[in-house]
Design an enzyme around this catalytic site. Structure first.
Site, short mmCIF file in Angstrom:
data_model
loop_
_atom_site.label_atom_id
_atom_site.label_comp_id
_atom_site.label_asym_id
_atom_site.label_seq_id
_atom_site.Cartn_x
_atom_site.Cartn_y
_atom_site.Cartn_z
N LYS A 162 1.03 -1.15 0.20
CA LYS A 162 0.17 -0.03 0.08
C LYS A 162 0.97 1.30 0.20
CE LYS A 162 -4.27 1.68 0.42
NZ LYS A 162 -5.43 1.03 -0.13
N SER A 230 -1.71 -1.62 -4.11
CA SER A 230 -2.82 -0.60 -3.69
C SER A 230 -2.24 0.54 -3.20
CB SER A 230 -3.84 -1.33 -2.72
OG SER A 230 -4.59 -2.35 -3.35
#
Length: 368
Positions: A162, A230
């Site tokens: 992330k 992500s």
């Protein structure tokens, strides 16, 4: 040798629900202080302003704080990777990774699941989409591999990250310091952050050489076969979770991976499940899994050619529903049809994550 791993998938019943994690701890399945990472899907729009990720992050960290002995600062270092958007049949859920006592885990010389986590150095807004971010991510992946006890990149089957994307505030911050940014489109920066991160993973694992700036988000022949990236507004560093196998670590679980060549490639999902150690018939059925798949983790991308298997689609031309949501629902349906479970992890913006128009697939199996 790192400790063996316990991994469980839990439902998320509302945007602030972390009761599944609390039950795992209260029932003695895992210890709060041993939780290494969480990878989950939340029910927001999956965009820049998807605050369901922030709500889930807060709820899960509050459980870890209330039921463990780690400080808030220590818990802040635990990677909780949230991917927003459960379009179609996808169901909100989280996969929790924790270490477990070696004396209670099954012992085997066969490869079993190991997980390493790391937080990268700060990624400045002006570095997103540029070689400096590739280098920062690669260094973080190598650090996570070390904590997992993985020396050979071939033993890495899944790298979940992330990373920050660009917002108006961070764009203005870069400008105030005399720097420009790779794009001023905040939604587009999500895709760029993901693709740059994927190249950092590929460099760390020796899949590619360090790319030139002009290749980032452009040269689609460059990709990692294990990256799942992500991005969001809730952090300024890369949260990195490396999942692989180590011989002698013990435990019940094993990881594997494959790739989907396109959005309909169910065989790519089955290949990943077989890679995780399950013996399946030539033409498998969800019933053959017998509850032994913990979860699958998939990246997907609308094919830039605007077609799938020679048939034209309008995802990239649709001004009403963004292609992010359409391809996620499509691939989510394919994956759920394979596993028989709509609670599968499917994430979009997969440039440099598997072949163009397809994506990476990782699977974790319970070998008992």
């Amino acid at each position: 040798m790192p400790d063996p791993i316990e991994v469980r998938k839990i439902p998320i019943e509302s945007v602030t629900d972390a009761s599944g994690l609390a039950r795992l701890i209260d029932d003695g399945v895992l210890e709060a202080d041993r939780v290494l990472a969480v990878v989950g899907k939340t029910e927001g729009n999956g965009g820049v302003n998807d605050y369901t990720r922030l709500l889930a992050d807060r709820a899960f960290r509050e459980v870890l704080l209330a039921r463990g002995t780690r400080s808030a600062a220590e818990i802040a270092e635990v990677p909780l990777v949230w991917s927003g958007g459960t379009d179609g049949v996808l169901s909100p859920h989280a996969t929790v990774f924790a270490t477990t006592d070696p004396d209670t885990a099954p012992r085997t010389a066969e490869p079993r699941l190991s997980v390493g986590v790391a937080m990268s150095e700060i990624i400045r807004p002006e570095d997103i989409g540029r070689p400096a971010m590739v280098e920062t991510v690669a260094a973080g992946v190598r650090a996570a591999m070390k904590t997992a006890g993985i020396d050979d990149p071939a033993d890495v089957h899944y790298v979940q990250t992330k990373t920050p994307l660009l917002t108006l505030d961070t764009i203005n911050d870069a400008r105030a310091r005399g720097h420009d940014v790779v794009t001023e489109d905040t939604l587009a920066s999500m895709d760029v952050s993901n693709s740059t991160t994927a190249l950092g993973i590929a460099v760390a694992l020796g899949e590619i050489d360090p790319p030139e700036a002009g290749a980032i988000h452009r040269d689609l022949s460059l990709y990692s076969s294990v990256a799942s990236c992500s991005s969001g507004v809730e952090l300024d560093r890369a949260q990195i979770v490396v999942v692989g196998n180590v011989r002698g670590i013990g435990g019940r679980y094993r990881a594997g991976h494959g790739v989907m060549k396109d959005a309909l490639d169910a065989d790519g999902v089955w290949d990943a499940i077989r890679s995780a150690g399950l013996d399946l018939p030539e033409r498998p059925h969800p019933g053959d899994l017998d509850g032994r798949v913990v979860n699958v983790f998939i990246k997907c991308e609308a094919d830039p050619s605007g077609s799938v298997r020679g048939r034209r689609n309008i995802m990239l031309d649709d001004s009403d529903v963004h292609w992010h949501r359409q391809i996620k629902a499509c691939v989510g349906g394919v994956a759920a049809a394979v596993t028989g479970d709509p609670a599968v992890f499917v994430s979009v913006a997969a440039v440099h994550q598997g072949p163009s128009g397809g994506g990476t697939v990782a699977a974790i199996a319970d070998l008992g």
